[in-house]
Design a protein around this motif. Sequence first.
Motif, PDB file in Angstrom:
ATOM      1  N   LEU A   1       0.904  -1.280  -0.086  1.00  0.00           N
ATOM      2  CA  LEU A   1      -0.105  -0.147   0.129  1.00  0.00           C
ATOM      3  C   LEU A   1       0.827   1.224   0.028  1.00  0.00           C
ATOM      4  N   LEU A   2       2.021   1.212   0.668  1.00  0.00           N
ATOM      5  CA  LEU A   2       2.825   2.522   0.641  1.00  0.00           C
ATOM      6  C   LEU A   2       3.610   2.510  -0.489  1.00  0.00           C
ATOM      7  N   GLU A   3       3.840   1.353  -1.065  1.00  0.00           N
ATOM      8  CA  GLU A   3       4.454   1.663  -2.454  1.00  0.00           C
ATOM      9  C   GLU A   3       3.549   2.026  -3.781  1.00  0.00           C
ATOM     10  N   SER A   4       2.228   1.732  -3.661  1.00  0.00           N
ATOM     11  CA  SER A   4       1.295   2.172  -4.525  1.00  0.00           C
ATOM     12  C   SER A   4       1.107   3.560  -4.465  1.00  0.00           C
ATOM     13  N   GLY A   5       1.098   4.198  -3.052  1.00  0.00           N
ATOM     14  CA  GLY A   5       0.906   5.428  -2.594  1.00  0.00           C
ATOM     15  C   GLY A   5      -0.694   5.550  -2.205  1.00  0.00           C
ATOM     16  N   GLN A   6      -1.343   4.449  -2.204  1.00  0.00           N
ATOM     17  CA  GLN A   6      -2.661   4.591  -1.536  1.00  0.00           C
ATOM     18  C   GLN A   6      -2.600   4.904   0.035  1.00  0.00           C
ATOM     19  N   LEU A   7      -1.487   4.409   0.843  1.00  0.00           N
ATOM     20  CA  LEU A   7      -1.307   4.669   2.235  1.00  0.00           C
ATOM     21  C   LEU A   7      -0.337   5.586   2.253  1.00  0.00           C
ATOM     22  N   LYS A   8      -0.288   6.756   3.272  1.00  0.00           N
ATOM     23  CA  LYS A   8       0.626   7.461   3.893  1.00  0.00           C
ATOM     24  C   LYS A   8       0.621   7.587   5.350  1.00  0.00           C
ATOM     25  N   VAL A   9       1.928   7.673   6.076  1.00  0.00           N
ATOM     26  CA  VAL A   9       1.770   8.068   7.288  1.00  0.00           C
ATOM     27  C   VAL A   9       2.236   9.441   7.416  1.00  0.00           C
ATOM     28  N   ILE A  10       1.423  10.073   8.038  1.00  0.00           N
ATOM     29  CA  ILE A  10       1.794  11.439   8.460  1.00  0.00           C
ATOM     30  C   ILE A  10       2.104  11.658   9.934  1.00  0.00           C
ATOM     31  N   PRO A  11       3.483  12.168  10.130  1.00  0.00           N
ATOM     32  CA  PRO A  11       3.551  12.254  11.875  1.00  0.00           C
ATOM     33  C   PRO A  11       3.385  13.441  12.181  1.00  0.00           C
ATOM     34  N   GLN A  12       3.320  13.608  13.612  1.00  0.00           N
ATOM     35  CA  GLN A  12       3.302  14.863  14.376  1.00  0.00           C
ATOM     36  C   GLN A  12       2.197  15.950  13.828  1.00  0.00           C
TER      37      GLN A  12
ATOM     38  N   GLN B   1      -3.877  19.645  10.742  1.00  0.00           N
ATOM     39  CA  GLN B   1      -2.593  20.170  10.503  1.00  0.00           C
ATOM     40  C   GLN B   1      -1.358  19.428  10.979  1.00  0.00           C
ATOM     41  N   THR B   2      -0.240  19.526  10.277  1.00  0.00           N
ATOM     42  CA  THR B   2       0.832  18.934  10.695  1.00  0.00           C
ATOM     43  C   THR B   2       1.973  19.435  11.128  1.00  0.00           C
ATOM     44  N   ALA B   3       3.214  18.991  11.351  1.00  0.00           N
ATOM     45  CA  ALA B   3       3.988  19.896  11.840  1.00  0.00           C
ATOM     46  C   ALA B   3       4.661  20.761  11.108  1.00  0.00           C
ATOM     47  N   LYS B   4       4.662  20.360   9.795  1.00  0.00           N
ATOM     48  CA  LYS B   4       5.323  21.077   8.791  1.00  0.00           C
ATOM     49  C   LYS B   4       4.488  22.265   8.262  1.00  0.00           C
ATOM     50  N   GLY B   5       3.468  22.541   9.005  1.00  0.00           N
ATOM     51  CA  GLY B   5       2.459  23.839   8.628  1.00  0.00           C
ATOM     52  C   GLY B   5       1.619  23.395   7.527  1.00  0.00           C
ATOM     53  N   GLU B   6       1.351  21.975   7.162  1.00  0.00           N
ATOM     54  CA  GLU B   6       0.789  21.692   5.977  1.00  0.00           C
ATOM     55  C   GLU B   6      -0.742  21.082   6.571  1.00  0.00           C
ATOM     56  N   VAL B   7      -1.853  21.054   5.687  1.00  0.00           N
ATOM     57  CA  VAL B   7      -3.002  20.833   6.067  1.00  0.00           C
ATOM     58  C   VAL B   7      -3.307  19.748   5.333  1.00  0.00           C
ATOM     59  N   ALA B   8      -3.642  18.571   5.817  1.00  0.00           N
ATOM     60  CA  ALA B   8      -4.266  17.268   5.145  1.00  0.00           C
ATOM     61  C   ALA B   8      -5.616  17.228   5.244  1.00  0.00           C
ATOM     62  N   GLN B   9      -6.377  16.908   4.207  1.00  0.00           N
ATOM     63  CA  GLN B   9      -7.894  16.870   4.337  1.00  0.00           C
ATOM     64  C   GLN B   9      -8.276  15.526   3.877  1.00  0.00           C
ATOM     65  N   VAL B  10      -9.330  14.937   4.600  1.00  0.00           N
ATOM     66  CA  VAL B  10      -9.775  13.542   4.272  1.00  0.00           C
ATOM     67  C   VAL B  10     -11.389  13.559   4.560  1.00  0.00           C
ATOM     68  N   LYS B  11     -11.981  12.987   4.006  1.00  0.00           N
ATOM     69  CA  LYS B  11     -13.628  12.914   4.165  1.00  0.00           C
ATOM     70  C   LYS B  11     -14.217  12.307   5.516  1.00  0.00           C
TER      71      LYS B  11
END
Length: 505
Positions: free
Chosen positions: A371-382, A398-408
Amino acid sequence: MKKIVIIGGGACGSAAFIELIVQICSLGLQKNLSVTLIERRNKIGYGLAFGTKQKSHLLNTQAKLMGIYANEPAHFEEWLKMKDGDKDEVKTGDDLSSAYTSRLLYGHYVSEQLGNYLQKAKEKKVTTEVINDEALDITRQENQKYIIRLKSSNTVTADYVLLAPGTPKPNKFSELRKYTSYIDFPWPSDRIKKGINKTDKVGILGSSLSAVDTVMTLVDNGHEGEIKLFSPIGILPRVQPSKNKSFNRKYLTPENVHKITRTKMRHPRVKELFRLYIRDVEEAEGEKMDWKKLDRTAGPVKEFLEYDIAAAEDGGDSLLNMTYSLRYDASTFWGWLSLDQKQLFKKWLGSHWSANRHAMPLHNAKKLLSLLESGQLKVIPQNRNIKYDEEEQVFKIQTAKGEVAQVKNLINATGTSSSLRGMDNDLVHALADKGYLKPYPAGGAVINPHSMQVISKEAGNNLYAVGHLANGILLDVDAMWFNVRTISRLVNEIIFKVKENGDIS
């Protein structure tokens, strides 16, 4: 006749019931003791942990250690051999002793053993009762008896009560429960299967074994959308070999740790134990190691997983095997630590210990890697904070890098809380309100680790608890083999107490 009531009919409650029937019959106490089991689910013996129908929800302990009987750890393995193993439910290496079965198959085993001893109790004329209801409160009377109030408004009277509530879901992120696209617990898994469309972007809070099980629920049911694991530190569980290489500890041993207490006349310290741990690992490796580089916090997850899979296929590396070699001594060392050192351990090493000590089966690790290799799964820390955007109908993290991830959709798979107030369980809260359960600062309640008696003036002397309620006093309460050992001690304590109180002629 004295009545013993077990609250909870999952694996721990079932093990306690079986052990009580064995002791009552072997000592000829049928006229002196009765046993009642209260379980809110229709199917007894499974509980939440072992009732899941997902075949990729695997035990993280090998079959040879999962026997329901305290002194027969290989009994589950023997049962599998007798059943000739359902190949679709067993993921194994060379033999059944190293098998990682589905949790449901283990649930079948526990339920069958419980059924056997319900029948034996009937044949041996032991008075038993199984009540399909939920316990909401307990009140101790002046005559030392306990009145258990049930959800049905009925009550049950007991002389001895054993709390075996299983693993309660957490209260964390309770403010998100008002949103229909939020799932506050991965179990039962039908909530995920019915509530999430296959193409939805899904976020999972956590990256431990509960989160891995949640990923398996999604992909096993054909989920095609992106899955993101949001984790405070971004560490996946390590990977458990079918058979660990043997590991000979020379330094972190009970003898050496006890010597610290004996010679310095104080409890051992976490730093001292960790130094001994380091010496053992480095001797096995034959060289000094850069321990800072072993810190996986927010590191390259895919690279670490690739390494862990390769190591597991070769019997595990020294770090993993050292940790697993501590299986039978860790709780002893934990008991020798002072409260402040227990808290320091959880803060300093807790996440790293858990990742190594509670590794995932190789079968599931390979699926995660794909799943990680296909890109379907990602692990986002902090991840920092979580908000629901009602206009866009998405969760924004919001992540430690200042980015904002969105999920339904968002699923809480952080695992149950270690604190009493963090457990979403009405009975636990009611007993905490009354002072029957006193919070232990390192987690769970104050419980005698030798007898499993709850220590509280308000609770009296005949209230006991096992499993997650003892998570701070004990260490390995997530391990079934460990729980059945504590249950054996608990049952012996109750029988001894009943006899010494003159309740048995």
